[in-house]
Design an enzyme around this catalytic site. Sequence first.
Site, PDB file in Angstrom:
ATOM      1  CD  GLU A 302       7.990 -15.233  -7.345  1.00  0.00           C
ATOM      2  OE1 GLU A 302       7.353 -15.116  -6.289  1.00  0.00           O
ATOM      3  OE2 GLU A 302       7.728 -16.103  -8.191  1.00  0.00           O
ATOM      4  CG  HIS A 331      -8.587   9.755   3.525  1.00  0.00           C
ATOM      5  ND1 HIS A 331      -9.007  11.005   3.929  1.00  0.00           N
ATOM      6  CD2 HIS A 331      -9.159   9.535   2.313  1.00  0.00           C
ATOM      7  CE1 HIS A 331      -9.824  11.505   3.001  1.00  0.00           C
ATOM      8  NE2 HIS A 331      -9.921  10.637   2.008  1.00  0.00           N
ATOM      9  CE  LYS A 445       7.706 -22.904  -4.034  1.00  0.00           C
ATOM     10  NZ  LYS A 445       7.238 -23.376  -5.331  1.00  0.00           N
TER      11      LYS A 445
END
Length: 475
Positions: A302, A331, A445
């Site tokens: 950000e 793995h 938003k």
Amino acid sequence: MKLTEELRKAMRITVDYTNMTEKYLGDKGISQKTLDAQRRLAKAAHTYVSRNRGKDELFMGWTELPYNQAEVVADILTTAKHIRRNFDTFVVLGIGGSALGPTMAFNALCHLHYNDLPKSKRKGPKFYVEDNVDPVRMKELLDVIDVTRTCFNVISKSGATSETMAQYLIISDLLKKAGVNIRDNVIFTTDASRGNLVKISKELGGVKSYVLGDGVGGRFSELSPVGLLPAAVLGIDIKALLKGAAYMDKLCKPSDMYRNPALMCATLQYIAMQSGKNIGVLMPYSDNLRYVSDWYAQLWAESLGKNVHLDGRPCNIGQTPVKALGVTDQHSQVQLYTEGPYDKVVTFLSIENYKEKTPIPHGCENIPDVAFLGGHTMEELIQAENKATAYALTKAGRLNYTIRLPELNAFTLGELLFLFELQTAYAGAMFDIDTFNQPGVEAGKKATFALLGKPGYELQRSDLDNAAPDEKYII
Ligand code: PA5
């Protein structure tokens, strides 16, 4: 924790960038000349950050958090004591910078199965951080908590974040229906004077509230009441956390990158990014540090993900953070890191002394493939695997470096957080971008407001309706 100068030195975390260098990686590594060439830029970044420390208008108030909170820390400790005595559960309602820090500190410094421990073995109430509006998650949280016995810490700087405020509406409604005075079970952490939580607090006759200072953005807020209250409720030594941050701050005073660990990390990442390493893997070899990667991912992504320089010139800066866990991801992802594209920098987080050693007993003596493990400890095993992975990456010419913690405690976690925060601020200064804004997050938003009918967003709503999926492209 009594912190003598000697103990501070023993707890000093270090950055080992051997495996970033040409000396060890050949032509895939960074040469001394390349590194030296960035010395001036690094120094300028250091000057920029030092000169603007504490400036609220530049969102750099976070640099002073280790020093200017004596009063609030005392208040938090009293409140935390009250919460531990009077509640069974503590729930953080928040998202992004208002949630990732509390999650990280909880996981780093508490028992890994904290909520499953009997009450007598926990230092505080059960603990949950609710950072999503998944309806199933909300409903199922309510299945396991008694709202009347729960303290809810609503954390939102703006008080306008749909996710957190929707959660607040649900919780306050339930408290009301249960006949509980909302004020008794809720604590706000929010902006000093602006924002909806301030208004709600007034309406309710004054809710206990902590202030998130003007110059402290969400992702830089873990050392503010955002992180300190939840940590204190859990019995974490918040003074040691702040002292660790202050110690790292001191270690990063030199303007010469060769003597400043955060500046060196920023410079290494800067050089790597300039040569196309646009993926940054953070790989702690510790389950306790696993959520540091989530917290760091937000901080790094950000802050640096920007499309404009400070003077308005367009750009597209940023490095995609990838979370990996040692040894688990050896793995799965390590195959890609070793043989895939040369587009990554791997940062290991290593611990020298784990709080448990966990011996591996002798056994299976007739099966040499298994028997060799007996007599070692799991600490030796995880450290060997950490070293082996760094070695394999280095042999394959892959940039990697290690941040080493002598042990994991509140002090070293404070050091680590501040190291990353300074590194981010330095890197942003090197790229000449606004490290502390997040217009991309705000855009999402606002679109949510429009979709859910918030007044004032009608225009954006019609734009969104026009952007509805095209049947032609749905198969
Ligand atoms: O770092 C940030 O600024 C964001 O991630 C915010 O923390 C997040 O969007 C939540 O915002 P607020 O604290 O205003 O609810």
